[in-house]
Design an enzyme around this catalytic site. Structure first.
Site, PDB file in Angstrom:
ATOM      1  N   ALA A 176       9.336  65.237  44.630  1.00 17.94           N
ATOM      2  CA  ALA A 176      10.368  64.508  45.496  1.00 17.94           C
ATOM      3  C   ALA A 176      11.473  65.172  45.476  1.00 17.94           C
ATOM      4  CB  ALA A 176      10.119  63.111  45.292  1.00 17.94           C
ATOM      5  N   ASP A 178      14.417  63.589  45.522  1.00 21.36           N
ATOM      6  CA  ASP A 178      15.339  62.989  44.803  1.00 21.36           C
ATOM      7  C   ASP A 178      15.200  63.116  43.299  1.00 21.36           C
ATOM      8  OD1 ASP A 178      13.215  61.207  44.668  1.00 21.36           O
ATOM      9  OD2 ASP A 178      14.134  59.351  45.372  1.00 21.36           O
ATOM     10  N   ARG A 179      13.995  63.888  42.825  1.00 19.97           N
ATOM     11  CA  ARG A 179      13.517  64.119  41.650  1.00 19.97           C
ATOM     12  C   ARG A 179      12.490  63.046  41.120  1.00 19.97           C
ATOM     13  NH1 ARG A 179      13.143  69.034  41.646  1.00 19.97           N
ATOM     14  NH2 ARG A 179      13.041  69.043  39.474  1.00 19.97           N
ATOM     15  N   LEU A 180      12.531  61.868  41.913  1.00 15.36           N
ATOM     16  CA  LEU A 180      11.377  60.968  41.306  1.00 15.36           C
ATOM     17  C   LEU A 180      10.041  61.171  42.026  1.00 15.36           C
ATOM     18  CD1 LEU A 180      13.876  57.963  41.896  1.00 15.36           C
ATOM     19  CD2 LEU A 180      13.071  58.934  39.721  1.00 15.36           C
ATOM     20  N   HIS A 181       9.508  61.975  41.170  1.00 16.31           N
ATOM     21  CA  HIS A 181       8.381  62.625  41.701  1.00 16.31           C
ATOM     22  C   HIS A 181       7.079  61.771  41.707  1.00 16.31           C
ATOM     23  CE1 HIS A 181      10.754  66.253  41.413  1.00 16.31           C
ATOM     24  NE2 HIS A 181      10.717  66.322  40.043  1.00 16.31           N
TER      25      HIS A 181
END
Ligand SMILES: Cc1cc2nc3c(=O)[nH]c(=O)nc-3n(C[C@H](O)[C@H](O)[C@H](O)COP(=O)(O)O)c2cc1C
Length: 200
Positions: A176, A178-181
């Site tokens: 993702a 925003d690194r909130l995979h």
């Protein structure tokens, strides 16, 4: 489709979702779409990784081929617990499979050997993969000679085979911005699968 969106419509079988992701990778020309890291564990607990090519995806098994005198085949015979890791950087996707490896029936090995290009079949005949050699030139020369001289494709050697991995757990990871995979873990639960969402 992100794994979050996929989760809304997740198939009850993880390999159905893996099949969809493989199709996406092939359709978008992702490099080495069917290449997968394959990890075995040696008798002293030392893990070893190498790349293999996925040959078949069955309803409940991943299939690839290998010479059977090799380290990977020896280690599977001692300890069938293995892991596989797909990574498609252009899609921002990864799939980790943990499971049990077994040799398939000979008929499948013969079928997959027959599907190999002649040059690959001959490579199997001229090279004892993994054994120490002094020089590669004699192998090249034998390979070239056989390519010229063989009138019919060779039979599948008895010490070459197909390996089947039956998954116990399969984790899908989707990148993702925003690194909130997204992470979605399938675990075998009797005849079906449990689904758990994991924090990135
Ligand atoms: C892209 C790629 C695909 C490969 N596919 C296979 C394969 O399908 N089967 C195989 O035995 N080795 C394959 N190899 C070679 C293995 O990575 C490895 O070098 C070889 O199998 C010996 O491993 P082992 O000594 O640990 O058994 C492939 C290598 C690469 C780079």
């Amino acid at each position: 489709m992100s794994v979050a969106a996929d989760a809304q419509v997740s198939p009850p079988q993880p390999l159905a979702l893996l099949d969809r992701w493989l199709s996406d990778a092939c359709a978008t020309d992702a490099p080495a779409a069917r290449s997968v890291a394959f990890v075995t564990v040696g008798d002293e607990g030392q893990p070893t990784a190498r790349t293999v090519s996925l040959k078949r995806l069955e309803d409940d098994a991943l299939i690839f081929t290998s010479a059977l005198w090799t380290r990977k085949a020896r280690e599977i015979a001692e300890n069938p617990r293995v892991a596989l890791l797909f990574h498609w950087p252009t899609l921002g996707r990864q799939v980790h499979v943990a499971g049990q490896a077994t040799l398939t029936e000979r008929a499948l090995a013969r079928e997959l050997f027959a599907e190999r290009a002649l040059s690959h079949q001959l490579q199997t005949l001229v090279s004892r993969q993994g054994e120490p050699i002094d020089d590669i030139a004699p192998l090249r020369s034998r390979h070239a000679h056989l390519l010229e001289a063989m009138e019919a494709p060779p039979e599948c050697p008895p010490d070459w085979g197909a390996i089947s991995v039956r998954p116990q757990a399969v984790e899908f990871w989707s990148q993702a911005a925003d690194r909130l995979h997204d992470r979605l873990l399938y675990e075998r639960a009797g005849e079906s699968w449990s689904l758990t969402r994991l924090s990135p």
